[in-house]
Scaffold this motif. Structure first.
Motif, mmCIF file in Angstrom:
data_model
loop_
_atom_site.group_PDB
_atom_site.id
_atom_site.type_symbol
_atom_site.label_atom_id
_atom_site.label_comp_id
_atom_site.label_asym_id
_atom_site.label_seq_id
_atom_site.Cartn_x
_atom_site.Cartn_y
_atom_site.Cartn_z
ATOM 1 N N PRO A 224 1.013 -1.519 0.298
ATOM 2 C CA PRO A 224 0.351 0.053 -0.001
ATOM 3 C C PRO A 224 0.817 0.940 0.147
ATOM 4 C CG PRO A 224 -0.633 -1.655 2.040
ATOM 5 C CD PRO A 224 0.779 -2.015 0.982
ATOM 6 N N SER A 225 0.706 1.983 -0.967
ATOM 7 C CA SER A 225 1.030 3.569 -0.650
ATOM 8 C C SER A 225 0.496 4.915 -1.417
ATOM 9 C CB SER A 225 2.106 2.938 -2.063
ATOM 10 O OG SER A 225 2.205 4.398 -2.703
ATOM 11 N N PRO A 226 1.039 5.760 -0.288
ATOM 12 C CA PRO A 226 -0.122 7.357 -0.258
ATOM 13 C C PRO A 226 -0.593 7.573 -1.821
ATOM 14 C CG PRO A 226 1.690 7.897 1.251
ATOM 15 C CD PRO A 226 1.917 5.991 0.597
ATOM 16 N N ILE B 269 -1.449 5.715 -4.000
ATOM 17 C CA ILE B 269 -2.256 4.743 -4.941
ATOM 18 C C ILE B 269 -3.496 4.714 -3.858
ATOM 19 C CG2 ILE B 269 -3.275 2.505 -5.800
ATOM 20 C CD1 ILE B 269 -0.105 2.574 -6.887
ATOM 21 N N PHE C 158 -13.197 2.218 -1.630
ATOM 22 C CA PHE C 158 -13.277 0.878 -1.998
ATOM 23 C C PHE C 158 -14.703 0.449 -2.383
ATOM 24 C CE2 PHE C 158 -9.705 1.240 0.754
ATOM 25 C CZ PHE C 158 -9.630 0.568 0.591
ATOM 26 N N PHE D 42 -13.788 5.911 8.225
ATOM 27 C CA PHE D 42 -13.638 5.715 9.471
ATOM 28 C C PHE D 42 -15.179 6.459 10.027
ATOM 29 C CE2 PHE D 42 -9.231 6.473 8.466
ATOM 30 C CZ PHE D 42 -8.555 5.124 7.835
ATOM 31 N N TRP E 98 -15.285 5.746 13.617
ATOM 32 C CA TRP E 98 -14.917 6.650 14.838
ATOM 33 C C TRP E 98 -14.411 8.769 14.251
ATOM 34 C CZ3 TRP E 98 -13.694 2.040 13.255
ATOM 35 C CH2 TRP E 98 -12.382 2.045 13.008
ATOM 36 N N TYR F 1 -7.527 12.863 7.483
ATOM 37 C CA TYR F 1 -6.796 11.987 7.486
ATOM 38 C C TYR F 1 -5.283 11.766 7.026
ATOM 39 C CZ TYR F 1 -5.122 7.054 9.126
ATOM 40 O OH TYR F 1 -4.817 6.320 10.048
ATOM 41 N N MET G 151 -1.168 11.636 8.514
ATOM 42 C CA MET G 151 -1.136 10.959 9.000
ATOM 43 C C MET G 151 0.628 11.592 8.400
ATOM 44 S SD MET G 151 -2.053 8.785 9.928
ATOM 45 C CE MET G 151 -3.027 9.544 10.895
ATOM 46 N N ASN H 112 -5.929 12.745 -0.180
ATOM 47 C CA ASN H 112 -4.723 12.505 0.353
ATOM 48 C C ASN H 112 -3.484 13.175 -1.089
ATOM 49 O OD1 ASN H 112 -2.896 11.367 1.915
ATOM 50 N ND2 ASN H 112 -2.892 9.862 0.761
ATOM 51 N N ASN I 13 -7.030 -0.992 5.485
ATOM 52 C CA ASN I 13 -6.569 -1.091 4.104
ATOM 53 C C ASN I 13 -6.778 0.261 4.208
ATOM 54 O OD1 ASN I 13 -6.362 -3.740 3.948
ATOM 55 N ND2 ASN I 13 -8.287 -4.506 3.061
ATOM 56 N N ALA I 14 -7.853 0.634 4.494
ATOM 57 C CA ALA I 14 -8.026 2.571 3.911
ATOM 58 C C ALA I 14 -6.780 3.089 4.707
ATOM 59 C CB ALA I 14 -9.603 2.402 4.398
ATOM 60 N N ALA I 15 -6.834 2.574 5.473
ATOM 61 C CA ALA I 15 -5.201 3.287 6.226
ATOM 62 C C ALA I 15 -4.481 3.306 5.757
ATOM 63 C CB ALA I 15 -5.694 3.239 7.958
ATOM 64 N N ARG I 16 -4.247 1.880 5.122
ATOM 65 C CA ARG I 16 -2.734 1.829 4.683
ATOM 66 C C ARG I 16 -2.962 2.959 3.652
ATOM 67 N NH1 ARG I 16 -1.811 -3.937 6.771
ATOM 68 N NH2 ARG I 16 -0.799 -3.535 8.041
ATOM 69 N N SER I 17 -3.362 2.660 2.536
ATOM 70 C CA SER I 17 -3.703 3.542 1.610
ATOM 71 C C SER I 17 -3.535 5.096 1.327
ATOM 72 C CB SER I 17 -4.445 3.053 0.561
ATOM 73 O OG SER I 17 -5.994 3.856 1.083
ATOM 74 N N LEU I 18 -4.265 4.756 2.909
ATOM 75 C CA LEU I 18 -3.847 6.877 2.916
ATOM 76 C C LEU I 18 -2.816 7.000 3.482
ATOM 77 C CD1 LEU I 18 -7.626 7.464 4.585
ATOM 78 C CD2 LEU I 18 -6.464 8.176 2.070
ATOM 79 N N GLY I 19 -2.005 6.252 3.819
ATOM 80 C CA GLY I 19 -0.947 6.256 4.098
ATOM 81 C C GLY I 19 0.446 6.385 5.572
ATOM 82 N N ALA I 20 -0.771 5.504 6.342
ATOM 83 C CA ALA I 20 -0.624 5.077 8.021
ATOM 84 C C ALA I 20 0.114 4.255 7.919
ATOM 85 C CB ALA I 20 -2.053 4.639 8.411
ATOM 86 N N GLN J 194 0.734 4.934 13.341
ATOM 87 C CA GLN J 194 -0.349 5.327 13.360
ATOM 88 C C GLN J 194 -1.339 4.705 13.339
ATOM 89 O OE1 GLN J 194 1.415 7.189 9.766
ATOM 90 N NE2 GLN J 194 1.536 8.720 11.321
ATOM 91 N N ILE J 195 -1.629 3.735 12.485
ATOM 92 C CA ILE J 195 -2.705 2.764 12.337
ATOM 93 C C ILE J 195 -3.275 2.596 13.712
ATOM 94 C CG2 ILE J 195 -3.721 0.485 11.215
ATOM 95 C CD1 ILE J 195 -1.898 0.866 8.901
ATOM 96 N N ARG K 275 -3.053 3.301 16.952
ATOM 97 C CA ARG K 275 -3.982 5.034 17.571
ATOM 98 C C ARG K 275 -4.773 5.365 16.712
ATOM 99 N NH1 ARG K 275 -2.706 10.006 16.716
ATOM 100 N NH2 ARG K 275 -1.403 9.773 15.402
ATOM 101 N N THR K 276 -4.383 5.163 15.696
ATOM 102 C CA THR K 276 -6.468 6.094 14.712
ATOM 103 C C THR K 276 -6.975 4.881 14.190
ATOM 104 O OG1 THR K 276 -5.500 5.658 12.557
ATOM 105 C CG2 THR K 276 -4.209 7.491 13.767
ATOM 106 N N VAL K 277 -6.516 3.608 14.178
ATOM 107 C CA VAL K 277 -7.815 2.846 13.231
ATOM 108 C C VAL K 277 -8.174 1.480 15.242
ATOM 109 C CG1 VAL K 277 -8.366 0.783 11.499
ATOM 110 C CG2 VAL K 277 -6.948 3.044 11.406
#
Lengths: 263, 270
Positions: A81-83, A85, A89, A95, A97, A106, A110, A158, B168-175, B179-180, B182-184
């Motif tokens: 995974p990379s920011p 890309i 979904f 999220f 919360w 978000y 990060m 992002n 997966n969403a957090a990872r794809s946003l660069g976390a 960080q994952i 703490r935030t997820v």
């Protein structure tokens, strides 16, 4: 206008194969997929269910690993995974919360951007997806269409090199879906971002894409790459025009020829 | 076409509406009123001798008579309950997180947890006294142990129930990594572990009183033991009711905290 011709290649997929080991032996989810995505284009992948179109997307997104082959972003190999890309979904992925605002900021958060930088970004993208006034709501308080807008805004905020969209409007009712398609085109034209869009909806593909990549089954691979010639900006009226209806029929024929044996 | 309603709203409807609106609340009190009424009636008519069931007034008088000592008893027990609960729950959550998250750690430690889980904490009291003495520490360790078991199991479960979509969403946003976490991870498990926290708090009161029965100089359990020793059933009941009241109070506080931390959770009844 379709902006494919002579354009710079952004993403290259080379001989991508994904196999799953099951109790019935090895299943090839996709086989030898070769693909180029050009900068700033909106490319749609369509195909019957089970053809592996979402599998390709999740491998580009780094969520699952290919069995063989490689994926290059501007010549650099991608391994996870990379920011760079962004992904929208199929399911609602905001999220729960976090408020709308916290979701959208978000990615920048990060990356360690300052509060004021984040605020500027959030304001821009919340506005772009028409969610102004809803910044402080939680996803549970939003409708399906609004939740999807959050997902899109969050991915855009992002600032990725490419956006992957995996049947993002699949769960929406027809009316909302069409409205979201029109709004997505508007955002796409304003933001100049490359979009790789997976869907099983022919009309969606025909309406959105510069280029429709058609996948078939057995083997699960690309069978045709069709440019879409309708001019831009595209409006809702396009959907009822004879050439649009004819194009949809053509797509369905190409898919039908391949899937005839499977029903 | 639906005909418009023409009937007027009179006082009858207002009273009826008032009763319907509040009937839930009224019914909530009904059971309690019946039980207390029965207690009041049985003890005051002398049908049941005070040795077996002192009247509510007698219990109250007893509380007032010893009120000077009450802060000490309350403080002693509540200290053990709160500290034991806090340490045990915190350790349970801290250990449950990596065990639930990592496949390898899960494989190694889950059988250990599953082995400890069915052990009734009360059965371990003699062992804890042997190891840690008769003082406060063995009681604290007992309460901590009981809470730890509840929370470690609860946390493992909650971590495993997190939808991978969010990771997966957090990872794809660069976390990344922490960080994952703490935030997820942390926010996602809160609704799941809040239930465990409340169960642990309620259980702490029971474990504390059982530990106090093994020997103490103050506390809720001390009042109960002394009540039995001097055949003062009213004092015994003072101990019982103090536990009840403080347990309700703690549960209420935790519920308030919970509703604050789970504002975002979609409720099915909405």
């Amino acid at each position: 206008m379709g902006n494919t011709g002579g354009q710079e290649v952004l993403l290259t997929v080379e001989n991508l194969t994904k196999e799953f080991l099951t109790t019935h032996g090895i299943i090839e989810a996709i086989k030898d997929v070769n693909l180029r995505i050009y900068k700033s284009e909106l490319a749609c992948v369509i195909g019957p269910s089970g053809c592996g179109k979402s599998t390709i997307l999740s491998m580009i997104g780094g969520i699952s690993k290919p069995t063989s082959g490689k994926i290059l972003l501007e010549g650099k190999r991608l391994t996870g995974p990379s920011p760079d890309i962004g992904i929208v979904f199929q399911k609602y992925a905001a999220f729960p919360w976090m408020t709308v605002e916290q979701n959208v900021e978000y990615g920048p958060r990060m990356r360690g951007l300052s509060k004021s930088e984040r605020r500027a970004i959030t304001e821009k993208y919340v506005g772009l997806v028409n969610l102004k006034g809803y910044e402080h709501l939680y996803p549970k308080e939003l409708s399906g269409g609004m939740s999807k807008r959050v997902d899109i805004a969050r991915a855009y905020a992002n600032n990725p090199r490419i956006l992957l969209m995996d049947e993002p409007f699949g769960a929406l009712d027809d009316l909302t879906k069409k409205k979201m398609q029109e709004e997505l085109l508007k955002i796409w034209s304003l933001e100049n971002k490359t979009i790789f869009f997976v869907t099983h909806d022919l009309e969606e593909a025909a309406f959105l894409a510069d280029r429709v990549i058609i996948m078939g089954r057995n083997p699960n691979t690309i069978i045709k790459d069709v440019p879409v010639e309708f001019g831009r900006p595209r409006q809702a009226e396009l959907r009822t025009k004879p050439e649009f209806v004819a194009f949809k029929k053509y797509l369905s024929e190409v898919m039908g020829n391949d899937t005839g044996e499977n029903g | 076409m639906i005909p418009a309603r023409t009937d007027k709203i009179g006082w009858f409807h207002i009273v009826k509406g008032w009763i319907i609106e509040r009937s839930g609340r009224l019914l909530n009190f009904l059971g309690l009123v019946i039980i207390f009424g029965l207690w009041f009636w049985l003890s005051n008519t002398g049908w049941v001798p005070p040795l077996y069931l002192p009247s509510p007034q007698a219990v109250y008088r007893c509380f007032i008579q010893y009120s000077a000592d009450m802060p000490m008893h309350i403080a002693d027990s509540m200290y053990r309950i709160i500290v034991g609960f806090a340490i045990g729950s915190a350790l349970g959550i801290l250990m449950g997180l990596p065990i639930g998250w990592s496949k390898v750690l899960g494989r190694i430690f889950e059988p250990v947890v599953e082995f400890i889980r069915p052990m009734p904490p009360l059965a371990l009291i003699p062992l804890f006294i042997l190891w840690f003495g008769i003082g406060n520490s063995s009681k604290l360790i007992l309460i901590s142990f009981g809470c730890w078991v509840i929370l470690v199991v609860n946390t493992i479960e909650s971590v495993r129930n997190i939808d991978p979509l969010y990771i997966n969403a957090a990872r794809s946003l660069g976390a990344k990594g922490f960080q994952i976490f703490r935030t997820v991870l942390i926010p996602a498990i809160i609704p799941g572990i809040m239930g465990g926290i409340r169960v642990a708090a309620a259980t702490s009161f029971g474990m504390n009183v059982a530990a106090e029965f093994m020997g103490t100089r103050a506390g809720f359990g001390y009042l109960i033991i002394e009540g039995r020793r001097f055949v003062m059933t009213d004092l015994l009941l003072v101990g019982v009711f103090l536990i009840t009241i403080f347990s309700i109070l703690v549960n209420w506080l935790l519920k308030l905290t919970e509703s604050h931390f789970t504002r975002w959770v979609p409720r099915k009844d909405l």
